[in-house]
Design a protein around this motif. Sequence first.
Motif, PDB file in Angstrom:
ATOM      1  N   ASP A 161      69.265 -41.984 -52.161  1.00 48.77           N
ATOM      2  CA  ASP A 161      69.379 -43.336 -51.637  1.00 48.77           C
ATOM      3  C   ASP A 161      69.665 -43.372 -50.136  1.00 48.77           C
ATOM      4  O   ASP A 161      69.977 -44.416 -49.575  1.00 48.77           O
ATOM      5  CB  ASP A 161      70.479 -44.110 -52.371  1.00 48.77           C
ATOM      6  CG  ASP A 161      71.821 -43.386 -52.335  1.00 48.77           C
ATOM      7  OD1 ASP A 161      71.825 -42.186 -51.987  1.00 48.77           O
ATOM      8  OD2 ASP A 161      72.847 -44.009 -52.651  1.00 48.77           O
ATOM      9  N   CYS A 162      69.557 -42.225 -49.496  1.00 51.69           N
ATOM     10  CA  CYS A 162      69.794 -42.169 -48.047  1.00 51.69           C
ATOM     11  C   CYS A 162      68.563 -41.592 -47.340  1.00 51.69           C
ATOM     12  O   CYS A 162      67.779 -42.316 -46.763  1.00 51.69           O
ATOM     13  CB  CYS A 162      71.047 -41.340 -47.750  1.00 51.69           C
ATOM     14  SG  CYS A 162      71.463 -41.244 -45.991  1.00 51.69           S
ATOM     15  N   GLY A 163      68.403 -40.274 -47.382  1.00 51.27           N
ATOM     16  CA  GLY A 163      67.224 -39.645 -46.801  1.00 51.27           C
ATOM     17  C   GLY A 163      67.163 -39.703 -45.291  1.00 51.27           C
ATOM     18  O   GLY A 163      66.096 -39.564 -44.691  1.00 51.27           O
ATOM     19  N   ARG A 164      68.293 -39.891 -44.633  1.00 52.04           N
ATOM     20  CA  ARG A 164      68.303 -39.994 -43.174  1.00 52.04           C
ATOM     21  C   ARG A 164      67.782 -38.714 -42.541  1.00 52.04           C
ATOM     22  O   ARG A 164      68.051 -37.603 -43.000  1.00 52.04           O
ATOM     23  CB  ARG A 164      69.724 -40.288 -42.686  1.00 52.04           C
ATOM     24  CG  ARG A 164      69.830 -40.424 -41.177  1.00 52.04           C
ATOM     25  CD  ARG A 164      71.243 -40.742 -40.746  1.00 52.04           C
ATOM     26  NE  ARG A 164      71.360 -40.701 -39.304  1.00 52.04           N
ATOM     27  CZ  ARG A 164      72.490 -40.854 -38.631  1.00 52.04           C
ATOM     28  NH1 ARG A 164      73.627 -41.078 -39.300  1.00 52.04           N
ATOM     29  NH2 ARG A 164      72.519 -40.799 -37.312  1.00 52.04           N
ATOM     30  N   LEU A 165      67.024 -38.874 -41.456  1.00 50.83           N
ATOM     31  CA  LEU A 165      66.491 -37.734 -40.721  1.00 50.83           C
ATOM     32  C   LEU A 165      67.368 -37.446 -39.511  1.00 50.83           C
ATOM     33  O   LEU A 165      67.817 -38.364 -38.812  1.00 50.83           O
ATOM     34  CB  LEU A 165      65.061 -38.016 -40.258  1.00 50.83           C
ATOM     35  CG  LEU A 165      64.036 -38.272 -41.355  1.00 50.83           C
ATOM     36  CD1 LEU A 165      62.676 -38.564 -40.730  1.00 50.83           C
ATOM     37  CD2 LEU A 165      63.936 -37.100 -42.316  1.00 50.83           C
ATOM     38  N   PHE A 166      67.558 -36.162 -39.234  1.00 55.56           N
ATOM     39  CA  PHE A 166      68.330 -35.729 -38.077  1.00 55.56           C
ATOM     40  C   PHE A 166      67.471 -34.798 -37.228  1.00 55.56           C
ATOM     41  O   PHE A 166      66.795 -33.911 -37.751  1.00 55.56           O
ATOM     42  CB  PHE A 166      69.599 -34.993 -38.518  1.00 55.56           C
ATOM     43  CG  PHE A 166      70.555 -35.855 -39.291  1.00 55.56           C
ATOM     44  CD1 PHE A 166      71.529 -36.582 -38.640  1.00 55.56           C
ATOM     45  CD2 PHE A 166      70.455 -35.944 -40.673  1.00 55.56           C
ATOM     46  CE1 PHE A 166      72.409 -37.383 -39.354  1.00 55.56           C
ATOM     47  CE2 PHE A 166      71.333 -36.734 -41.392  1.00 55.56           C
ATOM     48  CZ  PHE A 166      72.304 -37.469 -40.729  1.00 55.56           C
ATOM     49  N   PHE A 167      67.518 -35.013 -35.926  1.00 58.12           N
ATOM     50  CA  PHE A 167      66.741 -34.225 -34.985  1.00 58.12           C
ATOM     51  C   PHE A 167      67.695 -33.544 -34.002  1.00 58.12           C
ATOM     52  O   PHE A 167      68.761 -34.085 -33.691  1.00 58.12           O
ATOM     53  CB  PHE A 167      65.755 -35.106 -34.220  1.00 58.12           C
ATOM     54  CG  PHE A 167      64.775 -35.821 -35.104  1.00 58.12           C
ATOM     55  CD1 PHE A 167      63.549 -35.261 -35.395  1.00 58.12           C
ATOM     56  CD2 PHE A 167      65.092 -37.056 -35.651  1.00 58.12           C
ATOM     57  CE1 PHE A 167      62.639 -35.911 -36.221  1.00 58.12           C
ATOM     58  CE2 PHE A 167      64.205 -37.719 -36.480  1.00 58.12           C
ATOM     59  CZ  PHE A 167      62.978 -37.145 -36.769  1.00 58.12           C
ATOM     60  N   PRO A 168      67.306 -32.367 -33.495  1.00 53.84           N
ATOM     61  CA  PRO A 168      68.159 -31.721 -32.487  1.00 53.84           C
ATOM     62  C   PRO A 168      68.397 -32.651 -31.303  1.00 53.84           C
ATOM     63  O   PRO A 168      67.456 -33.259 -30.779  1.00 53.84           O
ATOM     64  CB  PRO A 168      67.337 -30.492 -32.075  1.00 53.84           C
ATOM     65  CG  PRO A 168      66.461 -30.219 -33.247  1.00 53.84           C
ATOM     66  CD  PRO A 168      66.116 -31.553 -33.818  1.00 53.84           C
ATOM     67  N   ARG A 169      69.647 -32.776 -30.894  1.00 56.33           N
ATOM     68  CA  ARG A 169      70.020 -33.676 -29.817  1.00 56.33           C
ATOM     69  C   ARG A 169      70.254 -32.909 -28.520  1.00 56.33           C
ATOM     70  O   ARG A 169      70.775 -31.798 -28.534  1.00 56.33           O
ATOM     71  CB  ARG A 169      71.287 -34.459 -30.177  1.00 56.33           C
ATOM     72  CG  ARG A 169      71.128 -35.326 -31.420  1.00 56.33           C
ATOM     73  CD  ARG A 169      70.078 -36.380 -31.232  1.00 56.33           C
ATOM     74  NE  ARG A 169      69.981 -37.271 -32.388  1.00 56.33           N
ATOM     75  CZ  ARG A 169      69.040 -38.186 -32.532  1.00 56.33           C
ATOM     76  NH1 ARG A 169      68.122 -38.345 -31.594  1.00 56.33           N
ATOM     77  NH2 ARG A 169      69.001 -38.956 -33.603  1.00 56.33           N
ATOM     78  N   ILE A 170      69.871 -33.530 -27.431  1.00 57.78           N
ATOM     79  CA  ILE A 170      70.115 -32.980 -26.115  1.00 57.78           C
ATOM     80  C   ILE A 170      71.252 -33.757 -25.469  1.00 57.78           C
ATOM     81  O   ILE A 170      71.305 -34.982 -25.549  1.00 57.78           O
ATOM     82  CB  ILE A 170      68.855 -33.065 -25.230  1.00 57.78           C
ATOM     83  CG1 ILE A 170      67.687 -32.332 -25.888  1.00 57.78           C
ATOM     84  CG2 ILE A 170      69.123 -32.495 -23.842  1.00 57.78           C
ATOM     85  CD1 ILE A 170      67.921 -30.861 -26.089  1.00 57.78           C
ATOM     86  N   GLU A 171      72.161 -33.060 -24.833  1.00 58.85           N
ATOM     87  CA  GLU A 171      73.287 -33.688 -24.155  1.00 58.85           C
ATOM     88  C   GLU A 171      73.072 -33.571 -22.650  1.00 58.85           C
ATOM     89  O   GLU A 171      73.362 -32.525 -22.050  1.00 58.85           O
ATOM     90  CB  GLU A 171      74.583 -33.001 -24.567  1.00 58.85           C
ATOM     91  CG  GLU A 171      74.848 -33.079 -26.073  1.00 58.85           C
ATOM     92  CD  GLU A 171      75.978 -32.172 -26.519  1.00 58.85           C
ATOM     93  OE1 GLU A 171      76.513 -31.420 -25.672  1.00 58.85           O
ATOM     94  OE2 GLU A 171      76.318 -32.209 -27.710  1.00 58.85           O
TER      95      GLU A 171
END
Length: 305
Positions: A161-171
């Motif tokens: 019920d979520c399935g959120r996608l996460f991508f590598p983040r740049i700071e």
Amino acid sequence: MRVDDAVLAYGGGWVDRAGALRADPERVAALLAGPGTRVLALWRDHCLVAGDVPVRLAGDRAAQARAVADEAVFLGLDSGEPVFAVDLSGLTKDAARELAGATAVTDVRGLVGRLTPAEAAIQAYARGLLHWHRQQRYCGTCGRPTESRDAGHVRRCAGIDCGRLFFPRIEPAIIVLVEAPGSPGRCLLARHAGAPEGAYSTLAGFVEVGESLEDAVRREMAEEAGVVVTDVAYQGSQAWPFPAGLMVGFRATAASEEVRVDGQELLEARWFTRAELRERVAAGRPLGRVDSIDHHLLHRWLAED
């Protein structure tokens, strides 16, 4: 010549990242198992090296590393040959070294000067991705585990019920060489909290939400050193995956010579002439880390005399 005309450490990578292949898991699996595939092995953000050279695994040794790795990510194609990185952090240091046929483990920053910029770039690229995977094991929305997707360039929440996608983040962070108004030419260097007595460097800080890079330059200089700057000019950028930075270099001119350090981030700051910086170099005091963009900002400024 601007800094961005030079090839800085961790830049100039030659690998074709082949983004179109990432969404085809069958093809990626075939590449990973292929005889021409090369595998970079890392252990807890450190390179596994034989002598001074990071190991590249192939054949049976690569297969063994894949079988026990916490993660395997596709980095791209090197002259058509697939390159992957595997994370052996789940093993002890000795076990990881033995499996990879390595003699030691070391930070990629300790290899700068012995690797070409492109070789350092791919090691840093692998380090940054594998570090991100270890830090993104769970969904920040629902708390369920996440799973690797797209050959290691995406993580997806396993919750139905979520399935959120996460991508590598740049700071992103800015780093600035501030010049004094008028003559003689002087630049502002500061001693940061935790730095030894007499250790000076350029000023830097992270970009905040809702802020342009130029706005970040002006805010950071005002907050940390009490300096109002004008003529903010981009000089170049540098990948800094330690763990996920992007350093963006600028030059700026101070509206006045007044300096008021915040006493927290910076302990002291002062203006240096070119002659004073040359004296520091001659006395064995380096101008910035040799692998960092601030080193290039300062040496470019010296060369303008």
